[in-house]
Design an enzyme around this catalytic site. Structure first.
Site, PDB file in Angstrom:
ATOM      1  N   VAL A   1       0.834  -1.201   0.000  1.00 53.94           N
ATOM      2  CA  VAL A   1       0.000   0.000   0.000  1.00 53.94           C
ATOM      3  C   VAL A   1       0.869   1.252   0.000  1.00 53.94           C
ATOM      4  O   VAL A   1       0.599   2.236  -0.693  1.00 53.94           O
ATOM      5  CB  VAL A   1      -0.964  -0.005   1.207  1.00 53.94           C
ATOM      6  CG1 VAL A   1      -1.686   1.339   1.329  1.00 53.94           C
ATOM      7  CG2 VAL A   1      -1.979  -1.123   1.065  1.00 53.94           C
ATOM      8  N   ALA A   2       1.958   1.203   0.800  1.00 51.98           N
ATOM      9  CA  ALA A   2       2.854   2.362   0.849  1.00 51.98           C
ATOM     10  C   ALA A   2       3.582   2.556  -0.470  1.00 51.98           C
ATOM     11  O   ALA A   2       3.822   3.686  -0.905  1.00 51.98           O
ATOM     12  CB  ALA A   2       3.874   2.170   1.975  1.00 51.98           C
TER      13      ALA A   2
ATOM     14  N   ILE B   1       2.501   1.874  -3.441  1.00 53.47           N
ATOM     15  CA  ILE B   1       1.613   2.482  -4.436  1.00 53.47           C
ATOM     16  C   ILE B   1       1.377   3.927  -4.028  1.00 53.47           C
ATOM     17  O   ILE B   1       0.881   4.187  -2.931  1.00 53.47           O
ATOM     18  CB  ILE B   1       0.250   1.758  -4.492  1.00 53.47           C
ATOM     19  CG1 ILE B   1       0.425   0.309  -4.928  1.00 53.47           C
ATOM     20  CG2 ILE B   1      -0.693   2.480  -5.461  1.00 53.47           C
ATOM     21  CD1 ILE B   1      -0.859  -0.487  -4.892  1.00 53.47           C
TER      22      ILE B   1
ATOM     23  N   GLU C   1      -0.809   6.203  -3.668  1.00 50.58           N
ATOM     24  CA  GLU C   1      -2.257   6.284  -3.814  1.00 50.58           C
ATOM     25  C   GLU C   1      -2.749   7.704  -4.049  1.00 50.58           C
ATOM     26  O   GLU C   1      -3.835   7.927  -4.558  1.00 50.58           O
ATOM     27  CB  GLU C   1      -2.972   5.688  -2.584  1.00 50.58           C
ATOM     28  CG  GLU C   1      -2.862   6.496  -1.310  1.00 50.58           C
ATOM     29  CD  GLU C   1      -1.606   6.145  -0.520  1.00 50.58           C
ATOM     30  OE1 GLU C   1      -1.510   6.586   0.626  1.00 50.58           O
ATOM     31  OE2 GLU C   1      -0.744   5.433  -1.056  1.00 50.58           O
TER      32      GLU C   1
ATOM     33  N   ASP D   1      -6.040  28.207 -38.093  1.00 56.80           N
ATOM     34  CA  ASP D   1      -6.827  28.847 -39.131  1.00 56.80           C
ATOM     35  C   ASP D   1      -6.502  30.336 -39.122  1.00 56.80           C
ATOM     36  O   ASP D   1      -6.174  30.896 -38.076  1.00 56.80           O
ATOM     37  CB  ASP D   1      -8.320  28.621 -38.847  1.00 56.80           C
ATOM     38  CG  ASP D   1      -9.200  29.206 -39.925  1.00 56.80           C
ATOM     39  OD1 ASP D   1      -8.956  28.910 -41.102  1.00 56.80           O
ATOM     40  OD2 ASP D   1     -10.120  29.959 -39.583  1.00 56.80           O
TER      41      ASP D   1
ATOM     42  N   ASN E   1       3.178   6.904   5.491  1.00 54.14           N
ATOM     43  CA  ASN E   1       2.624   7.019   4.150  1.00 54.14           C
ATOM     44  C   ASN E   1       1.485   8.039   4.098  1.00 54.14           C
ATOM     45  O   ASN E   1       1.391   8.848   3.183  1.00 54.14           O
ATOM     46  CB  ASN E   1       2.115   5.634   3.718  1.00 54.14           C
ATOM     47  CG  ASN E   1       1.706   5.608   2.262  1.00 54.14           C
ATOM     48  OD1 ASN E   1       2.489   5.949   1.392  1.00 54.14           O
ATOM     49  ND2 ASN E   1       0.471   5.213   2.007  1.00 54.14           N
TER      50      ASN E   1
ATOM     51  N   ASP F   1       2.599  11.626   2.171  1.00 54.00           N
ATOM     52  CA  ASP F   1       2.366  11.449   0.740  1.00 54.00           C
ATOM     53  C   ASP F   1       1.480  12.532   0.116  1.00 54.00           C
ATOM     54  O   ASP F   1       1.931  13.321  -0.708  1.00 54.00           O
ATOM     55  CB  ASP F   1       1.743  10.072   0.468  1.00 54.00           C
ATOM     56  CG  ASP F   1       2.805   9.046   0.097  1.00 54.00           C
ATOM     57  OD1 ASP F   1       3.997   9.319   0.348  1.00 54.00           O
ATOM     58  OD2 ASP F   1       2.452   7.991  -0.438  1.00 54.00           O
TER      59      ASP F   1
END
Length: 884
Positions: free
Chosen positions: A281-282, A284, A286, A328, A711, A715
């Site tokens: 989990v850490a 990733i 998140e 254009d 985390n 994070d």
């Protein structure tokens, strides 16, 4: 072979659609409506809020997070699962909100087509909703009307239609009801036909409806859009690439640590399972999907304040990667408004701003009087060329326009026609009762009818020498892509009851010329220069003439010098195969007289060279290319409905300079996402390395709650704060990164590796120091202190490292280091949450930590200083390497 509608005679077209000049019967109208439906362009079904919400969960990273959350729940870590779910939901809500907000804003722009049309049915003229038109209806048109469907003109009087939205032609084109026989005439040359959503600027017409809704030319282009597949954006490709790498690494690392922990026999099966899951989990990041989305959303908010409306979030980042801007001309680079630029009087050519005239000036009188423009509550109405002549005097603050019109009152006129290329107004001077005719028209035609010239207040003979000089001036102005008109007058004995060209438009006194052009937007030249400085190549793609396009390109700096090899026409493109165009496309900068299919070919040719292409435009003819390009930029004011729906970004002010601001915003967004990724992944690598080495060395390892808390507090918020960093000063001095780069390019991947390893080694070093130089004597206390010091070191190193990540290669020791207040508060809050687990005794047991002495805190802070010092040294040598 069946004739096309424009090839049919007036009698044949009425027979084909089973109608007459008296129009259809109401019963027939009802029958045709039941068969063909409404005269509207079909709109794609909008996705519902629920569909938008569910679509946000298709991203691979989101799926990984949901799986991790489910495992966390199974392992008993409900708190972490809740946090992950909240981040995922936040990401989805942000995406839905932004898309819905953009759609609502775009809906507010849908006011282009004329809601009502005058038709003749059962011999009576009536006004109906344009969407109720059917094929065979007889419509009546006049200046100011929007043509509501594709039509074939049956009668036309001095008719001019502005077709820029469809053909790119900036000047209104003359229309008639003549029979045409040529095969495969381009739209711009179908003089007896009118097309949906084009504007009548002059004259009147009676026409029969030949096509409605999706069968019109506009509808055909709308159908083309459905066949264009939208590709994955560079942002989506980069995130997908990163997700795959992380997925493999996370699975491998979690399995290895779980296996090593079991083999060493130091931890139970459940403890190692919880530790492995916590580490996965850490590992990733998140917060990454939410950080990317929030950063993009904040970027769109900043852009909306500068009049750039973003329909899809990834478009912000894609625009930042742009290497080619295919623009254009009409209405985007230019003002889509004819303007007087040069005047020629008394055999002298002067800039419009330098022309001195008063109410007695014959040239001024001719410009004002030989003119069918009318003043309405909404401003001047009429042919754009004629309104420009009046607007010239109004803009100059010359209040005598009304004085001229009040003194010289129109008595009669000779309308313009394309045969003689002249128009005249017959007026009476209210002061002395004299009658005059004022004539305006093509210089070569007018000069054939003039035998005198007004020169310095005297009427003189128009000699061959003088005539040649005037024609040379006309030629020189034409080479500058100016539209030239000539003016003359003469006195008449009386007001003719039935004026004729042969009598009134001969023996004229020449008074001067005007040179007009659809001028460039004043801010565009600087925007083009900035684009070039940023390594972006601007292209001009237009339906206008080659000379006009070249002149505007030179004036804007799109072309550095006149070079015909860089200019190509649609006719020349038709002679090239797609392969030939791909091989030669880099030679061309200006594309003139192009059709919709040409624009798509041009965009595809550039994309074949792996270029990120942005296409700007406002016309119906731009829509397929807008959708084919990596990023389509539509115009909010002058843009047609089809082009707006095809675009990824809409410019509310139709300002080319806004595109360059959006490019800058896109580059800033990408740079900030890179900073956040470097911060997150280097921090997570430090966590993974620390826990892995602790496991392999047989040391005490972090408890799952410690891993999850570090985390959580280090994070998301610092990374989001990095996402709102100000853009670095040299953003627009860098070359576009192109398609072959990703978020790990430009030294980011290397930075993640060495910085993550450095964080891990420093954390392990602090643990080893604590064990080697203990404060307590008991073994349990020694390891408890060492683990606590390693825990707080790892957390604080990440927060300090966030300052390092404010610039990928620049030093943090600048006066701007604390200018991001949100960042400062995010770091402070995270530090407080981390340290509270140590300083608040009630938390010590929950987080398996001890209180630390001052000497131990100094060791932790020393590790942070070493981290900053090493990163600064590496950055110093990186800058030296870049500059060498």
């Amino acid at each position: 072979m069946e004739k096309k509608n424009y090839q049919l005679t007036r009698k044949e077209v009425l027979e084909k659609f089973d109608t007459s000049l008296d129009g259809l019967t109401n019963a027939e109208v009802k029958k045709r409506q039941e068969k063909d439906g409404k005269n509207v362009l079909e709109a794609k079904r909008k996705t519902t809020l629920l569909e938008k919400f569910l679509a946000q969960f298709k991203d691979l990273m989101i799926i990984i997070l949901l799986v991790a959350a489910a495992i966390s729940v199974f392992a008993g870590e409900a708190a972490d699962a809740i946090i992950i779910f909240l981040v995922v939901i936040l990401n989805a809500v942000f995406g839905v909100f932004q898309e819905a907000k953009a759609e609502n804003a775009i809906d507010a722009l849908k006011e282009m087509t004329s809601p009502y049309t005058r038709v003749r049915r059962e011999g009576q003229v009536t006004q109906i909703s344009s969407e109720d038109l059917v094929v065979g209806d007889i419509v009546l048109l006049e200046a100011g009307d929007v043509i509501p469907a594709d039509v074939r003109f049956l009668e036309a009087a001095s008719l001019k239609v502005e077709e820029a939205a469809l053909t790119g032609e900036s000047v209104a084109v003359e229309k008639n009801a003549n029979d045409l026989t040529k095969d495969d005439l381009p739209l711009g040359e179908q003089e007896n036909s009118g097309f949906m959503n084009t504007n009548v600027t002059y004259g009147t017409a009676v026409a029969v409806v030949t096509d409605i809704g999706m069968n019109t030319q506009v509808g055909q282009i709308a159908k083309m859009l459905d066949n264009v597949e939208k590709e994955t954006t560079p942002l989506q490709k980069s995130i997908a690439h990163l997700s795959k790498i992380l997925t493999v690494l996370i699975l491998v690392i979690a399995v290895v640590i779980f296996a090593v922990g079991l083999l060493t026999g130091r931890e139970s099966f459940l403890d190692m399972l919880l530790t492995s899951i916590s580490l996965a989990v850490a590992a990733i990041p998140e917060g990454l999907p939410a950080i990317v989305t929030i950063t993009l959303a904040l970027g769109t908010q900043a852009m909306s304040k500068k009049n750039a409306l973003v329909r899809k979030l990834p478009a912000v980042e894609t625009l930042g990667a742009t290497e080619i801007i295919a623009s254009d001309k009409t209405g985007t680079l230019t003002q889509n408004k004819m303007t007087v630029e040069k005047l020629y009087s008394d055999m002298k050519l002067v800039n419009a701003n330098d022309f001195e005239a008063d109410a007695d000036s014959r040239l001024a009188q001719a410009m004002i009087l030989a003119n069918d423009s009318v003043m309405t509550d909404n401003g001047l109405a009429g042919d754009p060329t004629e309104t420009a002549l009046i607007q010239y005097y109004l803009d100059g603050g010359l209040v005598y326009v009304k004085d001229v019109e009040d003194r010289l009152v129109r008595q009669n006129s000779i309308p313009f026609d394309s045969e003689r290329k002249l128009m005249s107004a017959i007026v009476k001077d209210q002061k002395d009762g004299k009658i005059y005719v004022f004539t305006k028209g093509a210089p070569d035609e007018l000069l054939k009818r003039a035998d005198k010239i007004l020169l310095n207040g005297r009427v003189l003979e128009l000699t061959a020498d003088l005539r040649d000089k005037i024609l040379k001036t006309n030629h020189d102005l034409a080479l500058q892509a100016l539209r030239v008109l000539a003016y003359a007058y003469k006195e008449l004995p009386e007001v003719p009851e039935d004026p004729s060209s042969e009598r009134e438009e001969n023996g004229l006194i020449f008074v001067g010329l005007t040179g007009m052009i659809d001028p460039e937007r004043p801010e565009v030249k600087d925007a083009v220069a900035e684009a070039k400085r940023a390594g972006i190549r601007p292209l001009m793609i237009t339906g206008d003439h080659k000379d006009t396009a070249t002149a505007i390109a030179l004036r804007l700096g799109i072309l550095d010098k006149k070079d015909d090899s860089q200019v190509i026409t649609g006719a020349q493109l038709d002679q090239m195969s797609d392969e030939e165009l791909k091989q030669n496309v880099e030679h061309y900068t200006v594309y003139a007289r192009v059709a919709p299919e040409h624009k798509v070919r041009i965009v595809n040719a550039w994309k074949s060279h792996d270029k990120v292409v942005a296409m700007t435009g406002d016309g119906v003819n731009d829509a397929p290319a807008l959708k084919t390009a990596d990023i389509g930029v539509g115009m909010g004011i002058t843009g047609t409905e089809v082009s707006k729906n095809a675009a990824d970004i809409i410019l509310a002010d139709d300002n080319f300079a806004t595109i360059i601001y959006a490019v800058k915003a896109g580059r800033k967004v990408y740079a900030n996402i890179q900073k956040a990724i470097q911060y997150l992944l280097s921090a997570n690598l430090g966590e993974v390395l620390t826990l892995s080495m602790m496991t392999f060395l047989g040391w005490s390892i972090f408890a799952p709650v410690q891993i999850l808390w570090i985390n959580l507090v280090t994070d998301t918020f610092p990374a989001i704060a990095l996402g709102v960093e100000k853009g670095e000063k040299d953003l627009m001095d860098r070359k576009p990164r192109g398609l072959k780069t990703n978020f790990l390019s430009n030294g980011v991947g290397t930075g993640i590796l060495y910085q993550g390893i450095l964080e891990g080694l420093l954390t392990l070093g602090v643990y080893l120091y604590a064990v080697t130089f203990p404060v307590h004597s008991s073994s349990a206390a020694i390891h408890a202190d060492a683990l606590t010091m390693a825990y707080v070191t790892l957390g604080l190193l990440q927060l300090v490292h966030a300052f390092n990540c404010k610039s990928l290669h620049g030093t943090i020791f600048t006066k701007d280091i604390f200018d991001n207040k949100f960042f400062n508060w995010a770091i402070l809050a995270s530090a407080v949450l981390l340290c509270a687990t140590i300083f608040v005794p009630a938390f010590n047991t929950i987080f398996h930590v001890t209180s630390l002495a001052l000497a131990q805190w100094l060791v932790v802070l020393a590790a942070a200083v070493i981290l900053v010092a090493v990163v600064e040294i590496v950055k110093f040598f990186q800058r030296k390497s870049f500059n060498s």
